[in-house]
Motif scaffolding. Sequence first.
Motif, short mmCIF file in Angstrom:
data_model
loop_
_atom_site.label_atom_id
_atom_site.label_comp_id
_atom_site.label_asym_id
_atom_site.label_seq_id
_atom_site.Cartn_x
_atom_site.Cartn_y
_atom_site.Cartn_z
N VAL A 163 20.62 59.32 41.36
CA VAL A 163 21.20 60.25 40.39
C VAL A 163 22.62 60.63 40.82
N SER A 164 23.54 60.64 39.88
CA SER A 164 24.90 61.11 40.14
C SER A 164 25.45 61.73 38.86
N PHE A 165 26.27 62.76 39.02
CA PHE A 165 26.85 63.44 37.86
C PHE A 165 28.01 64.32 38.32
N ASP A 166 28.79 64.75 37.37
CA ASP A 166 29.87 65.71 37.62
C ASP A 166 29.45 67.07 37.07
N ALA A 167 29.93 68.12 37.71
CA ALA A 167 29.61 69.48 37.28
C ALA A 167 30.90 70.22 36.96
N TYR A 168 31.08 70.53 35.68
CA TYR A 168 32.25 71.28 35.21
C TYR A 168 31.84 72.70 34.84
N MET A 169 32.77 73.61 34.95
CA MET A 169 32.50 74.97 34.51
C MET A 169 32.14 74.97 33.03
N LEU A 170 31.11 75.72 32.67
CA LEU A 170 30.64 75.76 31.29
C LEU A 170 31.57 76.63 30.44
N ARG A 171 32.11 76.04 29.39
CA ARG A 171 32.97 76.79 28.47
C ARG A 171 32.09 77.53 27.46
N ASP A 172 32.60 78.67 26.99
CA ASP A 172 31.82 79.46 26.03
C ASP A 172 31.49 78.66 24.77
N ALA A 173 32.40 77.78 24.37
CA ALA A 173 32.17 77.01 23.16
C ALA A 173 31.05 75.99 23.32
N ARG B 152 29.43 83.92 32.83
CA ARG B 152 30.75 83.41 32.48
C ARG B 152 31.54 83.11 33.75
N LEU B 153 32.20 81.98 33.76
CA LEU B 153 33.04 81.50 34.87
C LEU B 153 32.24 81.04 36.08
N LEU B 154 30.91 81.13 36.04
CA LEU B 154 30.09 80.65 37.14
C LEU B 154 29.11 79.55 36.71
N ALA B 155 28.67 79.59 35.46
CA ALA B 155 27.73 78.59 34.97
C ALA B 155 28.43 77.23 34.84
N VAL B 156 27.65 76.17 35.02
CA VAL B 156 28.17 74.81 34.90
C VAL B 156 27.32 74.02 33.91
N ASP B 157 27.84 72.87 33.50
CA ASP B 157 27.07 72.06 32.56
C ASP B 157 25.88 71.38 33.24
N ASN B 158 26.06 70.95 34.49
CA ASN B 158 25.00 70.27 35.23
C ASN B 158 24.82 70.91 36.61
N LYS C 137 45.98 75.01 40.53
CA LYS C 137 46.05 76.03 39.48
C LYS C 137 44.70 76.40 38.91
N ASP C 138 43.72 75.50 38.92
CA ASP C 138 42.39 75.81 38.38
C ASP C 138 41.36 75.99 39.49
N HIS C 139 41.83 76.39 40.65
CA HIS C 139 40.92 76.63 41.78
C HIS C 139 39.81 77.62 41.41
N ALA C 140 40.15 78.63 40.62
CA ALA C 140 39.18 79.68 40.27
C ALA C 140 38.16 79.21 39.24
N PHE C 141 38.30 77.98 38.75
CA PHE C 141 37.45 77.52 37.66
C PHE C 141 36.65 76.28 38.03
N MET C 142 36.22 76.19 39.28
CA MET C 142 35.31 75.11 39.69
C MET C 142 34.11 75.70 40.44
N PRO C 143 33.21 76.36 39.69
CA PRO C 143 32.05 77.01 40.30
C PRO C 143 31.01 75.99 40.78
N ILE C 144 30.05 76.51 41.52
CA ILE C 144 28.95 75.70 42.05
C ILE C 144 27.65 76.37 41.63
N ALA C 145 26.71 75.59 41.13
CA ALA C 145 25.41 76.13 40.73
C ALA C 145 24.31 75.23 41.26
N VAL C 146 23.33 75.85 41.91
CA VAL C 146 22.17 75.14 42.44
C VAL C 146 20.92 75.71 41.82
N ARG C 147 20.13 74.85 41.20
CA ARG C 147 18.86 75.28 40.61
C ARG C 147 17.73 74.82 41.53
N ALA C 148 17.02 75.78 42.11
CA ALA C 148 15.89 75.46 42.98
C ALA C 148 14.59 75.55 42.17
#
Length: 288
Positions: A146-156, A171-177, A239-250
């Motif tokens: 398995v491999s994927f990219d994780a981007y910050m989840l936009r409100d839209a 907001r600003l912490l959730a990711v798509d994957n 410039k987008d350092h603040a917009f690359m969150p990390i999310a781990v689902r256990a």
Amino acid sequence: MAWLSGVVSTASVILPGIASAAQPMPWQVDLQPAGTGIMREIRWFEEYTLWFLIPIVLLVLGLLLYVIVRFNKRSNPTPSRVSHNTMIEIIWTIGPVLVLLMFAVPSFQLLTAQYTPPGEPGLTIKATGNQWYWGYEYQGDQAEDVSFDAYMLRDADRAEYGKEDKAVYPRLLAVDNEIVVPVDTTVRLLVTAGDVLHSWAMPAFGVKMDAVPGRLNETWFRVDKEGIYYGQCSELCGKDHAFMPIAVRAVSKEQYDKWHAAALEDVGVANKQLMAAIESQQKLASAE
């Protein structure tokens, strides 16, 4: 205010409608709830040091106030000509040495534990920092895992991913994957970067590992509580350092095995199936 943050964080774990296990809270002044044994040791060490630091601060403050009042020009017009005091010099030399020893022994024990995983890892994940997102590769027996990219989840995009509840997906912490890992399993994390310096940091795990281009750093964690944990890149990377969150689902090992099997075909579908299974489990728990 710290106790309030703890109550809110604890409630987010207990209440069936909320799946988060640890995330930053408004006006939080305490550390996040521990999700691993290492983080519990870090919290203990932080509380342990306060038993020394608070009395030391109060002692120094008291001595300063005493000197200001007792030895100012008005109260003490004739200055003392004492040049040294052997006993005082012995005390202020031996005292700090003893305090530092009290700090050194448990801190070295904690440092050793952080770099000593309990046995062979059950799962290996490679995290690659990029401007400005994280890429993850699961490394297992399969030639292509398995491999994927994780981007910050936009409100839209919240509706598309089924992540409209901002209590669970902030907001600003959730990711798509999210990274999905099984509980009670030692996870080896290999950290690197594809462009500039980044840092993979997960406060609830007690983990912060720099991502350096051309170098592979290694750390580990073992989550003992199901839920979603949030962290962020902790190295200024652009410039987008603040917009690359990390999310781990256990999740449970059974749920992880099902997710992994589905993710080999399609990560997006696997994530939706996992979320549906967790929501169904929460509804059953609330009905009971």
